[in-house]
Design a protein around this motif. Structure first.
Motif, PDB file in Angstrom:
ATOM      1  N   SER A  11      45.331 -31.662 -39.976  1.00  0.00           N
ATOM      2  CA  SER A  11      45.419 -32.998 -39.393  1.00  0.00           C
ATOM      3  C   SER A  11      44.158 -33.303 -38.589  1.00  0.00           C
ATOM      4  O   SER A  11      44.108 -33.091 -37.384  1.00  0.00           O
ATOM      5  N   PRO A  12      43.122 -33.808 -39.263  1.00  0.00           N
ATOM      6  CA  PRO A  12      41.869 -34.107 -38.563  1.00  0.00           C
ATOM      7  C   PRO A  12      42.016 -35.315 -37.641  1.00  0.00           C
ATOM      8  O   PRO A  12      42.857 -36.188 -37.865  1.00  0.00           O
ATOM      9  N   LEU A  13      41.209 -35.367 -36.597  1.00  0.00           N
ATOM     10  CA  LEU A  13      41.221 -36.467 -35.655  1.00  0.00           C
ATOM     11  C   LEU A  13      40.579 -37.712 -36.257  1.00  0.00           C
ATOM     12  O   LEU A  13      41.078 -38.823 -36.088  1.00  0.00           O
ATOM     13  N   THR A  14      39.475 -37.517 -36.982  1.00  0.00           N
ATOM     14  CA  THR A  14      38.783 -38.627 -37.632  1.00  0.00           C
ATOM     15  C   THR A  14      38.485 -38.260 -39.082  1.00  0.00           C
ATOM     16  O   THR A  14      38.416 -37.085 -39.428  1.00  0.00           O
ATOM     17  N   VAL A  15      38.307 -39.299 -39.899  1.00  0.00           N
ATOM     18  CA  VAL A  15      37.983 -39.092 -41.306  1.00  0.00           C
ATOM     19  C   VAL A  15      36.944 -40.119 -41.735  1.00  0.00           C
ATOM     20  O   VAL A  15      36.791 -41.159 -41.105  1.00  0.00           O
ATOM     21  N   ASP A  16      36.239 -39.821 -42.830  1.00  0.00           N
ATOM     22  CA  ASP A  16      35.309 -40.796 -43.385  1.00  0.00           C
ATOM     23  C   ASP A  16      36.078 -41.695 -44.362  1.00  0.00           C
ATOM     24  O   ASP A  16      37.275 -41.524 -44.578  1.00  0.00           O
ATOM     25  N   ILE A  17      35.397 -42.645 -44.940  1.00  0.00           N
ATOM     26  CA  ILE A  17      36.056 -43.633 -45.798  1.00  0.00           C
ATOM     27  C   ILE A  17      36.670 -42.980 -47.038  1.00  0.00           C
ATOM     28  O   ILE A  17      37.763 -43.374 -47.466  1.00  0.00           O
ATOM     29  N   ASP A  18      36.030 -41.969 -47.587  1.00  0.00           N
ATOM     30  CA  ASP A  18      36.576 -41.310 -48.769  1.00  0.00           C
ATOM     31  C   ASP A  18      37.894 -40.605 -48.459  1.00  0.00           C
ATOM     32  O   ASP A  18      38.847 -40.689 -49.225  1.00  0.00           O
ATOM     33  N   ARG A  19      37.953 -39.929 -47.342  1.00  0.00           N
ATOM     34  CA  ARG A  19      39.194 -39.242 -46.954  1.00  0.00           C
ATOM     35  C   ARG A  19      40.272 -40.257 -46.578  1.00  0.00           C
ATOM     36  O   ARG A  19      41.449 -40.057 -46.860  1.00  0.00           O
ATOM     37  N   LEU A  20      39.883 -41.366 -45.948  1.00  0.00           N
ATOM     38  CA  LEU A  20      40.842 -42.420 -45.608  1.00  0.00           C
ATOM     39  C   LEU A  20      41.438 -43.023 -46.873  1.00  0.00           C
ATOM     40  O   LEU A  20      42.640 -43.267 -46.944  1.00  0.00           O
ATOM     41  N   MET A  21      40.600 -43.229 -47.879  1.00  0.00           N
ATOM     42  CA  MET A  21      41.084 -43.737 -49.161  1.00  0.00           C
ATOM     43  C   MET A  21      42.112 -42.779 -49.757  1.00  0.00           C
ATOM     44  O   MET A  21      43.156 -43.207 -50.255  1.00  0.00           O
ATOM     45  N   MET A  23      43.971 -40.563 -48.114  1.00  0.00           N
ATOM     46  CA  MET A  23      45.174 -40.543 -47.279  1.00  0.00           C
ATOM     47  C   MET A  23      46.066 -41.753 -47.535  1.00  0.00           C
ATOM     48  O   MET A  23      47.288 -41.631 -47.538  1.00  0.00           O
ATOM     49  N   LEU A  24      45.446 -42.914 -47.759  1.00  0.00           N
ATOM     50  CA  LEU A  24      46.206 -44.151 -47.931  1.00  0.00           C
ATOM     51  C   LEU A  24      46.543 -44.450 -49.393  1.00  0.00           C
ATOM     52  O   LEU A  24      47.295 -45.378 -49.664  1.00  0.00           O
ATOM     53  N   CYS A  25      45.977 -43.677 -50.297  1.00  0.00           N
ATOM     54  CA  CYS A  25      46.175 -43.899 -51.746  1.00  0.00           C
ATOM     55  C   CYS A  25      45.802 -45.335 -52.125  1.00  0.00           C
ATOM     56  O   CYS A  25      46.587 -46.066 -52.747  1.00  0.00           O
ATOM     57  N   CYS A  26      44.599 -45.725 -51.732  1.00  0.00           N
ATOM     58  CA  CYS A  26      44.130 -47.071 -52.052  1.00  0.00           C
ATOM     59  C   CYS A  26      42.624 -47.032 -52.272  1.00  0.00           C
ATOM     60  O   CYS A  26      41.985 -45.993 -52.119  1.00  0.00           O
ATOM     61  N   GLY A  27      42.071 -48.168 -52.620  1.00  0.00           N
ATOM     62  CA  GLY A  27      40.642 -48.267 -52.871  1.00  0.00           C
ATOM     63  C   GLY A  27      39.832 -48.421 -51.599  1.00  0.00           C
ATOM     64  O   GLY A  27      40.376 -48.522 -50.493  1.00  0.00           O
TER      65      GLY A  27
END
Length: 65
Positions: A11-21, A23-27
């Motif tokens: 459970s990272p505190l912050t993520v980059d856009i690729d990891r956020l994508m 995590m959210l299963c979106c573009g």
């Protein structure tokens, strides 16, 4: 310049856009909109990262009645 080291955290505190994508299963565009709407966007120099806790709180506030 030193090479960035990657570590795998559950459970990272912050993520980059690729990891956020991921995590959210979106573009990329949708992940960026959610990150900005939640107030989770953080600028560190030229790098942009997103605070995971704020994104989670934002999504929970959308689903709670």
């Amino acid at each position: 310049m030193r090479k960035t080291t990657k570590s795998t955290l559950d459970s990272p505190l912050t993520v980059d856009i690729d990891r956020l994508m991921s995590m959210l299963c979106c573009g990329k565009a949708t992940a960026r909109k959610i990150g900005e709407a939640s107030g989770a966007k953080i600028h560190v120099g030229s790098r942009v990262i997103y605070h995971v806790g704020r994104v989670e709180e934002y999504l929970n506030s959308l689903t709670e009645d």
